[in-house]
Design a protein around this motif. Structure first.
Motif, PDB file in Angstrom:
ATOM      1  N   ASP B 185     -35.377 -15.388   3.250  1.00 35.11           N
ATOM      2  CA  ASP B 185     -34.511 -17.005   3.646  1.00 35.11           C
ATOM      3  C   ASP B 185     -33.415 -17.371   3.336  1.00 35.11           C
ATOM      4  OD1 ASP B 185     -34.055 -15.067   6.016  1.00 35.11           O
ATOM      5  OD2 ASP B 185     -35.778 -16.080   6.822  1.00 35.11           O
ATOM      6  N   CYS B 186     -34.723 -17.762   1.810  1.00 32.78           N
ATOM      7  CA  CYS B 186     -33.657 -19.261   1.188  1.00 32.78           C
ATOM      8  C   CYS B 186     -33.368 -18.590  -0.297  1.00 32.78           C
ATOM      9  CB  CYS B 186     -35.152 -20.590   0.718  1.00 32.78           C
ATOM     10  SG  CYS B 186     -35.717 -21.237   2.089  1.00 32.78           S
ATOM     11  N   HIS B 187     -34.296 -17.677  -0.776  1.00 28.87           N
ATOM     12  CA  HIS B 187     -34.348 -17.507  -2.556  1.00 28.87           C
ATOM     13  C   HIS B 187     -32.988 -16.175  -1.931  1.00 28.87           C
ATOM     14  CE1 HIS B 187     -37.067 -20.316  -3.974  1.00 28.87           C
ATOM     15  NE2 HIS B 187     -37.789 -19.833  -3.195  1.00 28.87           N
ATOM     16  N   GLY B 188     -32.905 -15.705  -1.258  1.00 29.60           N
ATOM     17  CA  GLY B 188     -31.908 -14.657  -1.216  1.00 29.60           C
ATOM     18  C   GLY B 188     -32.550 -12.962  -1.553  1.00 29.60           C
ATOM     19  N   SER B 189     -32.613 -11.868  -1.320  1.00 29.92           N
ATOM     20  CA  SER B 189     -33.443 -11.004  -0.767  1.00 29.92           C
ATOM     21  C   SER B 189     -33.092 -10.129  -2.146  1.00 29.92           C
ATOM     22  CB  SER B 189     -32.885  -9.862   0.033  1.00 29.92           C
ATOM     23  OG  SER B 189     -32.477  -9.191   0.470  1.00 29.92           O
ATOM     24  N   HIS B 190     -31.079  -9.358  -2.503  1.00 27.83           N
ATOM     25  CA  HIS B 190     -31.533  -8.197  -3.620  1.00 27.83           C
ATOM     26  C   HIS B 190     -30.392  -9.357  -3.955  1.00 27.83           C
ATOM     27  CE1 HIS B 190     -31.522  -6.092  -0.129  1.00 27.83           C
ATOM     28  NE2 HIS B 190     -32.001  -5.357  -0.426  1.00 27.83           N
ATOM     29  N   GLN B 191     -29.406 -10.305  -4.573  1.00 28.51           N
ATOM     30  CA  GLN B 191     -29.313 -11.279  -5.665  1.00 28.51           C
ATOM     31  C   GLN B 191     -30.002 -12.401  -5.393  1.00 28.51           C
ATOM     32  OE1 GLN B 191     -25.409 -12.759  -4.629  1.00 28.51           O
ATOM     33  NE2 GLN B 191     -25.692 -14.340  -6.369  1.00 28.51           N
ATOM     34  N   VAL B 192     -31.140 -12.196  -6.388  1.00 27.05           N
ATOM     35  CA  VAL B 192     -32.687 -13.299  -5.555  1.00 27.05           C
ATOM     36  C   VAL B 192     -32.131 -14.577  -6.576  1.00 27.05           C
ATOM     37  CG1 VAL B 192     -34.957 -13.380  -6.344  1.00 27.05           C
ATOM     38  CG2 VAL B 192     -33.745 -11.290  -5.044  1.00 27.05           C
ATOM     39  N   VAL B 193     -32.162 -15.553  -6.440  1.00 24.10           N
ATOM     40  CA  VAL B 193     -31.691 -16.720  -7.066  1.00 24.10           C
ATOM     41  C   VAL B 193     -33.003 -17.807  -7.124  1.00 24.10           C
ATOM     42  CG1 VAL B 193     -29.496 -16.605  -7.087  1.00 24.10           C
ATOM     43  CG2 VAL B 193     -30.622 -17.790  -5.118  1.00 24.10           C
ATOM     44  N   ALA B 194     -33.441 -18.480  -8.176  1.00 20.22           N
ATOM     45  CA  ALA B 194     -34.718 -19.733  -8.118  1.00 20.22           C
ATOM     46  C   ALA B 194     -34.414 -20.539  -7.335  1.00 20.22           C
ATOM     47  CB  ALA B 194     -34.294 -19.475 -10.267  1.00 20.22           C
ATOM     48  N   LEU B 195     -32.566 -21.126  -6.988  1.00 21.41           N
ATOM     49  CA  LEU B 195     -32.222 -22.716  -6.403  1.00 21.41           C
ATOM     50  C   LEU B 195     -33.161 -24.110  -6.856  1.00 21.41           C
ATOM     51  CD1 LEU B 195     -33.644 -21.721  -3.080  1.00 21.41           C
ATOM     52  CD2 LEU B 195     -31.501 -21.645  -3.756  1.00 21.41           C
ATOM     53  N   LYS B 207     -28.163 -23.362   5.915  1.00 25.83           N
ATOM     54  CA  LYS B 207     -28.384 -22.450   7.023  1.00 25.83           C
ATOM     55  C   LYS B 207     -29.176 -22.474   8.324  1.00 25.83           C
ATOM     56  CE  LYS B 207     -29.520 -18.048   4.747  1.00 25.83           C
ATOM     57  NZ  LYS B 207     -29.734 -17.563   4.091  1.00 25.83           N
ATOM     58  N   CYS B 208     -30.234 -23.780   7.785  1.00 25.51           N
ATOM     59  CA  CYS B 208     -31.021 -24.192   9.215  1.00 25.51           C
ATOM     60  C   CYS B 208     -30.711 -25.623   9.387  1.00 25.51           C
ATOM     61  CB  CYS B 208     -32.789 -23.737   8.918  1.00 25.51           C
ATOM     62  SG  CYS B 208     -32.391 -21.593   8.551  1.00 25.51           S
ATOM     63  N   HIS B 209     -30.750 -25.909   8.746  1.00 23.59           N
ATOM     64  CA  HIS B 209     -30.405 -27.386   9.351  1.00 23.59           C
ATOM     65  C   HIS B 209     -28.908 -28.265   8.722  1.00 23.59           C
ATOM     66  CE1 HIS B 209     -34.659 -27.987   9.583  1.00 23.59           C
ATOM     67  NE2 HIS B 209     -34.270 -27.105   7.969  1.00 23.59           N
ATOM     68  N   PRO B 210     -27.749 -27.597   9.700  1.00 18.47           N
ATOM     69  CA  PRO B 210     -26.279 -28.453   9.369  1.00 18.47           C
ATOM     70  C   PRO B 210     -26.095 -28.889   7.897  1.00 18.47           C
ATOM     71  CG  PRO B 210     -26.614 -27.466  11.590  1.00 18.47           C
ATOM     72  CD  PRO B 210     -28.193 -27.721  10.895  1.00 18.47           C
ATOM     73  N   ASP B 211     -27.041 -30.304   8.585  1.00 17.75           N
ATOM     74  CA  ASP B 211     -27.242 -31.711   8.222  1.00 17.75           C
ATOM     75  C   ASP B 211     -27.715 -32.003   7.323  1.00 17.75           C
ATOM     76  OD1 ASP B 211     -24.935 -31.846  10.388  1.00 17.75           O
ATOM     77  OD2 ASP B 211     -26.425 -32.829  12.146  1.00 17.75           O
ATOM     78  N   ALA B 212     -28.291 -31.851   6.411  1.00 12.11           N
ATOM     79  CA  ALA B 212     -29.050 -31.686   4.875  1.00 12.11           C
ATOM     80  C   ALA B 212     -27.724 -32.085   4.204  1.00 12.11           C
ATOM     81  CB  ALA B 212     -29.281 -30.128   4.194  1.00 12.11           C
ATOM     82  N   THR B 213     -28.450 -32.907   3.572  1.00 12.63           N
ATOM     83  CA  THR B 213     -27.888 -33.967   2.779  1.00 12.63           C
ATOM     84  C   THR B 213     -28.545 -33.226   1.101  1.00 12.63           C
ATOM     85  OG1 THR B 213     -29.325 -36.022   2.855  1.00 12.63           O
ATOM     86  CG2 THR B 213     -28.156 -36.396   4.203  1.00 12.63           C
ATOM     87  N   GLU B 214     -27.517 -33.605   0.159  1.00 10.34           N
ATOM     88  CA  GLU B 214     -28.273 -33.730  -1.093  1.00 10.34           C
ATOM     89  C   GLU B 214     -28.961 -33.899  -1.969  1.00 10.34           C
ATOM     90  OE1 GLU B 214     -25.618 -32.313  -4.139  1.00 10.34           O
ATOM     91  OE2 GLU B 214     -24.351 -31.922  -2.314  1.00 10.34           O
ATOM     92  N   ASN B 215     -29.638 -35.170  -0.411  1.00 12.70           N
ATOM     93  CA  ASN B 215     -30.859 -35.708  -0.953  1.00 12.70           C
ATOM     94  C   ASN B 215     -32.167 -34.742  -0.512  1.00 12.70           C
ATOM     95  OD1 ASN B 215     -30.286 -37.771  -2.577  1.00 12.70           O
ATOM     96  ND2 ASN B 215     -31.266 -39.006  -0.689  1.00 12.70           N
ATOM     97  N   MET B 216     -31.887 -34.092   0.178  1.00 14.11           N
ATOM     98  CA  MET B 216     -33.179 -33.429   1.429  1.00 14.11           C
ATOM     99  C   MET B 216     -32.957 -31.938   0.684  1.00 14.11           C
ATOM    100  SD  MET B 216     -32.703 -32.115   5.446  1.00 14.11           S
ATOM    101  CE  MET B 216     -33.794 -30.465   5.554  1.00 14.11           C
ATOM    102  N   VAL B 217     -32.857 -31.766  -0.991  1.00 17.03           N
ATOM    103  CA  VAL B 217     -32.717 -30.779  -1.919  1.00 17.03           C
ATOM    104  C   VAL B 217     -34.314 -31.278  -2.855  1.00 17.03           C
ATOM    105  CG1 VAL B 217     -32.111 -29.425  -3.553  1.00 17.03           C
ATOM    106  CG2 VAL B 217     -30.335 -30.028  -1.525  1.00 17.03           C
TER     107      VAL B 217
END
Lengths: 238, 279
Positions: B185-195, B207-217
């Protein structure tokens, strides 16, 4: 109960009402929270199912959190009222505030456990009752503030770094375990399980204590009442 | 007051509390019996009956095994190697072109082509390492989550461990809550990314937290509370900080409980002593 035993008011209706709120909300928040903390244990999964799964447990936890915030607010108003009623003197002997004598009481009580000295005499609130009270105070602040970060991470990270959510998780979870380990063992024992009180001390629900109990458990308060007949008359259950 | 009834109620309450505490100490031992989704890596043997029950069942072998002449049995020189590694997955592209294309945009393909260096000892996975080509069934969302835990966790054990300690993992895996986020859900299934880039990561959170801020990362899903900086070099400072916070609260909890449990125990002994002496 015998007619001849005189009882005295120890807790007013507000105190007892707040305690019921504390009790019920703590039980609900602790059950739903611990079931999430220990998800790998069988009892936690069973408890989760009984609460209606993850959404049900989350709802229960947050309703309890709102009850806690509500009684915290009510209590704050009561403190202000109480200070006003006693014309600013919150350092009186019957106060809930800690004072140096509490350390002495703790030491003397421990020495009494070991059989080194007679039982110390306590005022209206003993040191362990004060500790219980301030433990809730501390717990509500620590668990409440970290809980707000976990409940509203999007809002919290508008002014906090993301790692604050990790810190809030540690705070919330560890402080909750401390609270559960303290309330269900230490608080329960100190109020109900010790030899003098077993099996139950009903005063938190009735608000009353008998004359005997008052003399034994809160001797200094009893002495103060002896010197002040008006205080005595006010406290006596008619 | 009816004393006997109260004694019974309290005794039962104490037994229940004690039982809960004993059960709590047994936490961390996962309940066995969760179905395993380990694909049968490397085997050359195909069970035709099971193959026919899977999603590809009924398809002719030569549709995928294009390099094999059905008239002539291939020689057995490769049998000592893994069939999963040897298969040419370009064959998948004829029916799954989008997945094939996405895979090549992901980090697993980049590791295979050598454009990205990996610290992991295993070769990067291709189609067959995650999807069992012969026996794959249609899986429910929860089964897919369990499969990810098993398959991704084989090469990423510390990420698996931290995910299972995170609320996303606890609810999805332990409590079967399908709305929670899994690896893909986060890293992708086929296009796998390290984030590892915040601007990409925030899109994923939203995708699940529409109001997520840059800080939340900055919130560490794979948080490691450790003093060893080489555990996860990119978050070494956060790891040390979390370790110190954890240490503070553990010391606080243990010391308060140890002191008051001792206090209560001594009180119990003194109380019993006095009560018995009075008799």
């Amino acid at each position: 109960m015998s007619e001849t035993v005189t009882h005295y008011w120890r807790l007013n209706l507000f105190h007892r009402f707040i305690h019921v709120l504390v009790m019920v909300s703590f039980a609900g928040a602790a059950l739903s929270g611990m079931a999430l903390k220990f998800t790998t244990a069988a009892w936690a999964r069973l408890a989760m199912q009984l609460m209606g799964g993850v959404p049900g447990a989350a709802l229960l936890h947050r309703v309890c959190a709102m009850v806690i915030a509500f009684y915290g607010f009510l209590h704050f108003i009561y403190i202000v009222y109480d200070i006003a009623r006693h014309k600013g003197s919150i350092f009186r002997g019957s106060s809930m505030l800690p004072r140096p004598q509490d350390i002495v009481d703790l030491w003397q009580h421990l020495m009494y456990f070991l059989g080194r000295r007679p039982r110390p005499q306590f005022d209206r609130f003993t040191y362990w009752e004060k500790f219980d009270y301030f433990a809730v105070f501390w717990g509500v602040l620590m668990i409440g503030l970290s809980g707000l970060v976990l409940w509203f991470p999007e809002i919290a990270t508008q002014f906090l770094p993301g790692v604050a959510i990790n810190i809030a998780q540690i705070m919330h979870s560890d402080e909750a375990l401390l609270a559960v380990g303290f309330i269900f063992v230490v608080h329960m024992f100190n109020t109900h399980m010790r030899a003098e009180k077993f099996p139950v001390d009903m005063s938190i629900f009735t608000g009353k204590v008998s004359e005997d109990e008052l003399k034994k458990e809160h001797a200094l308060e009893w002495e103060r009442m002896q010197e002040d007949p008006a205080l005595m008359e006010e406290a006596r259950v008619k | 007051m009816k004393r006997p009834a109260l004694v019974w109620c309290l005794t039962i309450a104490v037994v229940i509390v004690a039982a809960v505490m004993v059960l709590m100490t047994r936490c961390g031992q996962p309940i066995s019996g969760r179905p395993s989704h380990e694909p049968e890596f490397g085997s050359w043997y195909v069970e035709v009956q099971r193959y026919n029950q899977g999603v590809h069942g009924g398809m002719d072998c030569s549709l995928c095994h294009t390099d094999i002449d059905p008239e002539e049995h291939p020689d057995s020189e490769n049998l000592s190697e893994s069939a999963t590694d040897l298969f040419d997955y370009e064959a998948c592209a004829s029916c799954h072109p989008q997945e094939y294309e996405h895979y090549h945009l992901g980090v697993h393909a980049e590791v295979l082509s050598g454009t990205v260096q990996s610290e992991i000892d295993y070769p990067a996975p291709t189609c067959g390492h995650c999807h069992d080509p012969h026996y794959r069934q249609v899986l429910s969302r929860l089964q897919v989550i369990d499969a990810q835990v098993d398959i991704c966790g084989q090469c990423h054990p510390s990420e698996l461990e931290t995910y299972l300690e995170n609320y996303h993992g606890k609810t999805a895996v332990d409590l079967d809550y399908a709305d929670s986020a899994s690896c893909a859900d986060c890293h992708g299934s086929h296009q796998v990314v390290a984030l590892d880039q915040p601007e990409k990561a925030v899109q994923v959170c939203r995708k699940c937290h529409p109001d997520a801020t840059e800080n939340m990362v900055g919130y560490l899903i794979h948080a490691e509370e450790t003093l060893s900086p080489d555990a996860d070099a990119s978050h070494a400072r956060e790891s040390v900080l979390l370790f110190l916070v954890q240490l503070f609260f553990v010391v606080l909890t243990v010391s308060v409980l140890a002191f008051f449990y001792g206090h209560t125990f001594l009180w119990l002994l003194r109380g019993l002593h006095e009560k018995l002496r009075r008799r």
